[in-house]
Each structure stands twice: as structure tokens, then as C-alpha cells.
Enzyme design. Structure first.
Site, PDB file in Angstrom:
ATOM      1  N   ASP A 212     -11.985 -10.033   2.469  1.00  0.00           N
ATOM      2  CA  ASP A 212     -10.722  -9.494   2.945  1.00  0.00           C
ATOM      3  C   ASP A 212     -10.434 -10.155   4.291  1.00  0.00           C
ATOM      4  O   ASP A 212     -11.255 -10.888   4.836  1.00  0.00           O
ATOM      5  CB  ASP A 212     -10.765  -7.960   3.023  1.00  0.00           C
ATOM      6  CG  ASP A 212      -9.356  -7.382   2.962  1.00  0.00           C
ATOM      7  OD1 ASP A 212      -8.385  -8.150   3.161  1.00  0.00           O
ATOM      8  OD2 ASP A 212      -9.193  -6.171   2.728  1.00  0.00           O
TER       9      ASP A 212
HETATM   10  C1  BGC Z   1      -5.730  -6.316   3.087  1.00  0.00           C
HETATM   11  C2  BGC Z   1      -5.796  -6.940   1.730  1.00  0.00           C
HETATM   12  C3  BGC Z   1      -4.807  -8.066   1.649  1.00  0.00           C
HETATM   13  C4  BGC Z   1      -5.089  -9.061   2.748  1.00  0.00           C
HETATM   14  C5  BGC Z   1      -4.172 -10.259   2.734  1.00  0.00           C
HETATM   15  C6  BGC Z   1      -5.818  -7.323   4.203  1.00  0.00           C
HETATM   16  O1  BGC Z   1      -5.557  -6.758   5.443  1.00  0.00           O
HETATM   17  O2  BGC Z   1      -6.760  -5.357   3.200  1.00  0.00           O
HETATM   18  O3  BGC Z   1      -5.564  -5.986   0.739  1.00  0.00           O
HETATM   19  O4  BGC Z   1      -4.862  -8.667   0.390  1.00  0.00           O
HETATM   20  O5  BGC Z   1      -4.943  -8.401   3.997  1.00  0.00           O
HETATM   21  O6  BGC Z   1      -2.890  -9.941   3.070  1.00  0.00           O
END
Ligand code: BGC
Length: 745
Positions: free
Chosen positions: A286
Site C-alpha cells: 500500500d
Molecule cells: C490506499 C489504497 C490505495 C492507494 C493508492 C492508499 O492510501 O490505502 O487503498 O489503493 O492509496 O491510491
């Protein structure tokens, strides 16, 4: 021409044809990957494991050390996120084509509930319990995004959520592992369509692996502590379903699980996902979650963070730069094995091959296709149907709804009646600023009513402040009308990532507004927009009609008007329990019984209960009304006992006893009465959606086998245990008919 440039040029000339030769030859993908791998330096390998944000749209703090372009040209980047549109993706892919080996970039984006056509938020869609509709919503998102140069969506989010304080409940399918697994499968199938390689297929990404939804206190990013049985029985099944459905990728998560951050968790990524489940895709971190293992207290610095994440099975680093800055050294220092880097890179390259990017890196950059999907009328029509199927009727005393189209004067009151952005919801940032395309509630109702019906309007109050200065006008407006519709709720940025709330009551003075309007004595319909279950006890107890309208997307107003005036008879069922108060949270229907279960909500005799609050939710899981009524006969079993190799049938008759045709979701729950570990009081094991004309009856049958009785025991074996079981069938998890059977040895 300097010496270095000349050297590079020679290398390029020598190597380029080799890459093309590997591509052109009739080899399996695995052989092609191996041929590419042979040409790659260690630095280029690590480059494939690196992902940057495109800088123009961020869901976290941007790491500012610039010059991403030069890194692309050097082959130091495998993927970018938040880069969309044919022009932009083309421009960056061209840069990748200037790199030594011309390995194409992957473009990823959070297409959570639609790309150009915004669909209801995922939790709302889950309320439809309609897998075909959910699949087609994801399909359209896939088609629209793939036409705009995107290869990969960071969806579906399949985290089980038992805590409505957690802002991200809106992104998932709610609290139930069975429903969640079916929805995970439907969404993966929808995004990936007929399979990677087609120009309308996106790679899906099951996230956040794992247990992110159980953040302590519902506070986003918080730690998770849970038994392995709960992990396996409740939180993992939707991930397993996504993997089985062929999800191309997984994303790990921000949380620690039982003391180990998920990003550096080898048990999750290596043992379960890539081991026991034999997952062949790749795992992306993530956002900065590799680097965040430092504040977790699990890694001393980025060097150690990269070491732990890579060894644990995280193949791609989103935005933390830990891999690009440390992995080469980690390999040279002998801390990360080359075999492991090869495995990660092979997984990433495999997806690039499957997408067809090695054959044509610009395959998804087609202006004509992009334009065709812009404002596509068919997509909008499907969105409207999905929105109708997502609206939950919570209350309808004296059949106030549906409203007659002949009603003379209707007052529309509340901060959402003319709202634009707040009807779209979090994660719809792809929406360009041409707000005229969204159908507001005002627009939808205006189109629906007869020419001689008068619509009156007063905003009444804002979503989340304490001013009651608009109340007087709203009350006067209500007094002039035959019926009042009040639309209240959460602003669309009050649920979503980093949007946990400790107080999930209707925000601001909105419930006060409802009270003020209700006191006029006019019939009141309340519509609630939200991304999570909210608490609104006064409204639930006093207002005659309530619709839960979530955030329904582009066609929200038309869908709502169809439901209000009976052109669509509501059929949705809640995918999460609605609490009476925050004090009941976490709240879910599939709890364990305890040694001192309360007999009912008023039983306080040294039982497991609150002295100041009933145990039961305000609205149970699976609950949702229709404009018609359904009655359930008693359950019939084809036999009362089966052997493990046998199946049996359980059936009952459902009758539409009302005056309108309607759809019912008949739900089957099972309880294993005695187990080697305690078992939940009810578990959803099946459901069927049936359409019944007014007065019509239908027999509904479910076939049950030991597969429906299996669970993970304390050794994490997936087993069934002979003994007594109960079966419940009904219109929600509370209102059920009951029968018993025995599983013989
Ligand atoms: C989120 C994810 C997301 C990623 C990219 C993160 O902060 O937890 O779910 O896919 O950002 O945008």
C-alpha cells in the site's frame, strides 16, 4: 559523441533486437519472461519492483525527489499510479520506450466505483445482493478506465468490516464473509472481463491483505489483533475468493496483524497467499507501507524495511522508494536472495505479457476508444439500475411510499437535495469538474412529477454545522406541502480513507431539522445519504418512511425518483448491521453465543448485555423492506439427518401478500450447535432473489452438503464436524423460520 554515450548506444543496438527476438519467437510466456530476465541488470530488476505516483492526484503524502522521468528512461520504474488518460499514459509510455530494454510501464488507478460513470459506492452496491449487477458495474468501470489508458485498478477492496466508525467500510461489501466472497468474485470478474489481453480488461487488485478492516477502535491505519480462527473464518474468505476468481494482483495493508505489519508479514504473503493458495500474480504494497514499517517499530530504517518487505513477499513498493534505494545493496550484501528478486520480477513481467504490453505498449492508448466511453449512454442506464437496486427501504408506515405522481405539492428539504459532489462519494475523484452531468435529487424528481405538481425547496441547514438559521424557512415550506421529502446524511468526504468517526450520528443539526419538520404534522419521508451505517434513532422511531440512499453516483436523482414514485420497488438488503449507538460497536450478526447469552433485549440477569442499551442492532444484517409484503411458510427438510457424502434439500414457500409486484432476497443461515471450537449463532450460507407478482407464491429450495458446514478449526484445518445443526430461512438475519438437522458420522 562521448565515450559513455557511444558505449550505451552500442549496448542498445545489441540488446534491442534481442528483446524483440524474444518477443517475436513462438515461446510460452514463461520462456519469454526468462529471455527478458536474462537481459536485465540487477538495477533493472529492482526498477520493475518500484512504483511511483504520477504526482497529480495523491492519496497520501507525495515523496518529493523529482526526476521520475529520468528514472523511467533508465528503466528504474515498473509502474505508475494515478496516471490516466490516453495522452498522459502515452507520453509516459514513450519515455519507457526510451529505456534500454523498453519494458513497458503499468498504469494503476483506484477505480473503486466507476471511472467516468460513477456508480454507487461499493457498500451500497453490496446492498443489492445482485452479483450480476455488481459484475456489470465493475465491467463498465473496467471498460471506461481501460479505454483511458489504465491497466490496473486497485480494487476490489474485500476487507470485512464490522466497525462502522472505520471510514473505509464504504469501499467494501460489509460484514459477511459469504456475501463478501461472492461480491469479491463478481468484482474481479467484472474488472478483468474476458481476461487480460483484451483492450477492455483491467487487472484487479484484491486489497488490503489482510485484516485491515479490523483496525482497533475503527481508527484507520490502526493495529489489528485477532485470533487466527477469526482471520481464517471471517477475514480471509473474500481474499481467497478473489484469488480463486483469478485476481491478477493483491495489495498488502497498512495495519500490523498480531504484531507484524502486513507489508512485512511472511505468514500472510508467502505462507498463505503464495503458498497455501498458490497465487501466481504479484503483490503491491500500500502507499508507502514499506516505509511505514519504521514508525510501526518493525524496521530501523528503509534498508531494513525493504529487506523485511521483500523477504516477506511484497513484490512492488508503492511510493516509499525503499526498494529502489536499497534492494540492489541488499542483494549485494547477501541479505535478499537473487532468486527472490527474480520471482518478484517474473510475476510483474508476467502480467505485462498477459496484458499484451510487450507486443504493443500503447495498446490501451486509443483516442477513439477513449472518446466512445466518454458519456456513454448505455453505461449511464446501467448505473441507474444499479443505483435503484442499492436503495434500502428501512421503514414505510401506512404505506406512505410510493408517492403518487398526482401529489399537488411536494416540499424537498435538506442539504442533499441539490448536492452534486456529495452524491458521488469518496474515491470518485476521477470526476472532471463538469457537474452538470450528475442528476441531483431535485433534477430527478422534477423530471418525474406531473406538470401540475409543484415542487418547493428549502435547504434547511448545512451538512455539518450548528446553524439552525434555515429552519424557519424549511418549516414554512413544509407547511405548504402535501408531503415532505428530507434528504440528510454525511458529506461525501466524511467516509473513506482516513475518515474514521467516533460519532456516527447524523452530522450537525440535521436530525434537529427532521424533528422540526416532523412537528408540522405533514407526512415525512427521510432519505439518508452515507457511506457507512449511521445512528439516527429519533428519525427511525418517529418518521414514517425512511430510505437509505448512500451515495448513488451519476444517475442518483433519477434512481431515487423511480423509487420514491414506485417505478422501482425497493429490494436492497443491508450488508452491515446498523447499531443503536456507537457503544455497541463492533456489531455483527455472526457473533458467538457466550456462556451467558441474553434471552432477549431486556434480559439483564447476569447475562452478556449492556445495562443501558439492548444487544440487538437498530436494523439487522440482511434487512430491507419492499413496497409489498412477503410471508414465509414453515421450512421443509427432505431429511433430518445426512451422512457426510449426502446432500439434502431445504425448502419453503414465499408468498407476495401485498398489492404490488416485488423482489425478495430469501436468506439461508446455518448454526453449528456444538463444535471443537465455538461457532457463530448464525452464518449466511446461501440466498436467492425471487420476483413475485402480487399474490403469487413460489417454492424456494436450497441444497445443503458438508461443504456448507465447513470451518477452520483451532489447527486451521478446513473441516466439518458431525452433530446437530440449525437452519434459518428468512428475509433478514433476525426474522427467520427455523428447523434442525443432524450430520451423522
Ligand atoms: C490506499 C489504497 C490505495 C492507494 C493508492 C492508499 O492510501 O490505502 O487503498 O489503493 O492509496 O491510491
Amino acid at each position: 559523441m562521448n565515450k559513455k554515450f557511444f558505449k550505451n548506444l552500442c549496448a542498445l543496438i545489441i540488446l534491442m533486437p534481442q528483446v524483440f527476438i524474444c518477443m517475436a519467437q513462438k515461446k510460452t510466456i514463461e520462456q519469454k519472461i526468462d529471455s527478458v530476465l536474462k537481459l536485465m541488470t540487477l538495477e533493472e530488476n529492482v526498477g520493475q519492483m518500484n512504483q511511483y505516483n504520477g504526482d497529480w492526484e495523491a492519496t497520501g503524502p507525495i515523496t518529493k525527489d523529482g526526476d521520475k522521468q529520468s528514472q523511467i528512461r533508465k528503466g528504474m520504474l515498473g509502474s505508475m499510479l494515478n496516471v490516466t488518460g490516453v495522452d498522459h499514459t502515452h507520453e509516459l509510455q514513450e519515455m519507457a520506450m526510451q529505456s534500454r530494454l523498453k519494458i513497458p510501464l503499468l498504469f494503476g488507478q483506484d477505480i473503486i466505483h466507476g471511472y467516468r460513470t460513477i456508480f454507487p459506492l461499493p457498500l451500497a452496491e453490496a446492498a443489492s445482493w445482485d452479483m450480476e449487477a455488481i459484475e456489470s458495474s465493475a465491467r463498465i468501470a473496467g471498460i471506461e478506465a481501460a479505454a483511458a489508458g489504465v491497466h490496473w485498478t486497485f480494487a476490489p477492496m474485500v476487507d470485512i468490516a464490522r466497525d462502522p466508525r472505520w471510514g473505509r467500510v464504504m469501499e467494501g461489501a460489509g460484514e459477511d464473509p459469504y456475501l463478501g466472497s461472492l461480491i469479491a468474485k463478481a468484482r474481479v470478474k467484472g474488472f478483468q472481463g474476458k481476461g487480460l489481453g483484451n483492450t477492455d480488461a483491467l487487472m484487479a487488485c484484491a486489497k488490503h491483505f489482510a485484516a485491515y478492516g479490523a483496525a482497533i477502535g475503527g481508527r484507520d491505519y490502526n493495529s489489528v489483533d485477532m485470533s487466527l480462527q477469526t482471520l481464517w473464518n471471517i477475514y480471509l474468505p473474500p481474499f481467497k475468493a478473489a484469488a480463486d476468481a483469478g485476481a491478477a494482483t493483491f495489495m498488502n495493508s497498512f495495519n500490523s496483524l498480531n504484531g507484524i505489519p502486513a507489508t512485512g508479514n511472511a505468514y500472510l504473503q508467502r505462507d498463505i497467499l503464495k503458498g497455501r493458495w498458490n497465487f501466481k500474480g504479484f503483490v503491491v504494497s500500500d502507499w508507502n507501507s514499506v516505509g511505514e514499517m519504521i514508525p510501526h517499530g518493525f524496521a530501523k530504517d528503509n534498508y531494513e524495511a525493504a529487506l523485511k518487505a521483500a523477504n516477506a513477499g511484497c513484490d512492488m513498493d508503492m511510493e516509499s522508494r525503499s526498494y529502489i534505494q536499497n534492494l540492489v545493496k541488499l542483494v549485494k550484501d547477501g541479505k535478499v536472495k537473487m532468486k527472490l528478486i527474480d520471482d518478484a520480477v517474473k510475476r510483474i513481467l508476467k502480467k505485462k505479457f498477459e496484458l499484451g504490453l510487450f507486443d504493443d505498449p500503447f495498446k490501451f492508448c486509443n483516442k477513439v476508444r477513449e472518446k466512445q466511453q466518454w458519456d456513454n449512454k448505455e453505461n449511464l442506464a446501467i448505473e441507474k439500475t444499479m443505483a435503484e437496486k442499492s436503495i434500502v427501504l428501512l421503514k414505510n408506515e401506512n404505506q406512505l411510499l410510493p408517492l403518487s405522481k398526482q401529489t399537488k405539492k411536494i416540499a424537498l428539504i435538506g442539504p442533499f437535495i441539490k448536492a452534486v459532489r456529495d452524491n458521488l462519494g469518496f474515491w470518485s475523484y476521477q470526476w472532471p469538474d463538469d457537474s452538470s452531468r450528475i442528476v441531483t435529487v431535485w433534477d430527478g424528481i422534477s423530471k418525474k412529477i406531473n406538470a401540475d405538481t409543484k415542487l418547493l425547496y428549502a435547504k434547511g441547514c448545512n451538512i455539518n454545522d450548528s446553524s439552525t438559521s434555515g429552519f424557519a424557512e424549511a418549516i414554512e415550506t413544509a407547511k405548504q406541502a402535501d408531503v415532505v421529502i428530507i434528504n440528510v446524511g454525511e458529506a461525501s468526504d466524511m467516509t473513506g480513507e482516513a475518515k474514521s468517526r467516533s460519532n456516527i450520528h447524523l452530522p450537525g443539526v440535521q436530525e434537529e431539522l427532521i424533528k422540526a419538520i416532523q412537528s408540522t404534522g405533514k407526512p415525512v419521508v427521510v432519505m439518508i445519504n452515507a457511506g457507512r451505517p449511521l445512528v439516527f434513532n429519533w428519525t427511525a422511531d418517529n418518521v414514517p418512511a425512511i430510505l437509505y440512499t448512500w451515495w448513488l453516483g451519476t444517475e442518483a436523482g433519477d434512481a431515487i425518483a423511480d423509487v420514491l414514485f414506485g417505478d422501482y420497488n425497493p429490494s436492497a438488503k443491508l450488508p452491515m448491521s446498523f447499531p443503536r449507538s456507537e457503544g455497541q460497536i463492533p456489531i455483527y450478526y455472526n457473533y458467538y453465543n457466550t456462556g451467558r447469552p441474553a434471552k432477549n433485549d431486556s434480559d439483564l440477569n447476569y447475562v452478556s448485555a449492556y445495562i443501558d442499551l439492548p444487544n440487538s442492532p437498530k436494523f439487522p444484517f440482511g434487512y430491507g423492506l419492499s413496497y409489498t409484503n412477503f410471508s414465509y411458510s414453515d421450512i421443509q427438510l427432505s431429511t433430518n439427518s445426512i451422512k457426510p457424502n449426502q446432500k439434502f434439500t431445504v425448502s419453503l414457500t414465499v408468498t407476495n401478500t401485498g398489492k404490488l409486484d416485488g423482489k425478495e432476497t430469501v436468506q439461508l443461515y446455518i448454526r453449528d450447535m456444538v463444535g471443537s471450537v465455538v461457532r457463530p449463532v448464525k452464518e449466511l450460507k446461501g440466498f436467492q432473489q425471487i420476483f413475485l407478482k402480487a399474490g403469487e407464491s413460489k417454492k424456494v429450495s436450497f441444497t445443503i452438503s458438508v461443504n456448507d458446514l465447513k470451518f477452520y478449526n483451532d489447527k486451521l484445518e478446513y473441516i466439518y464436524e458431525p452433530g446437530d445443526f440449525k437452519i434459518f430461512i428468512g428475509s433478514n438475519s433476525r426474522d427467520v423460520k427455523e428447523a434442525a438437522f443432524e450430520l451423522l458420522k
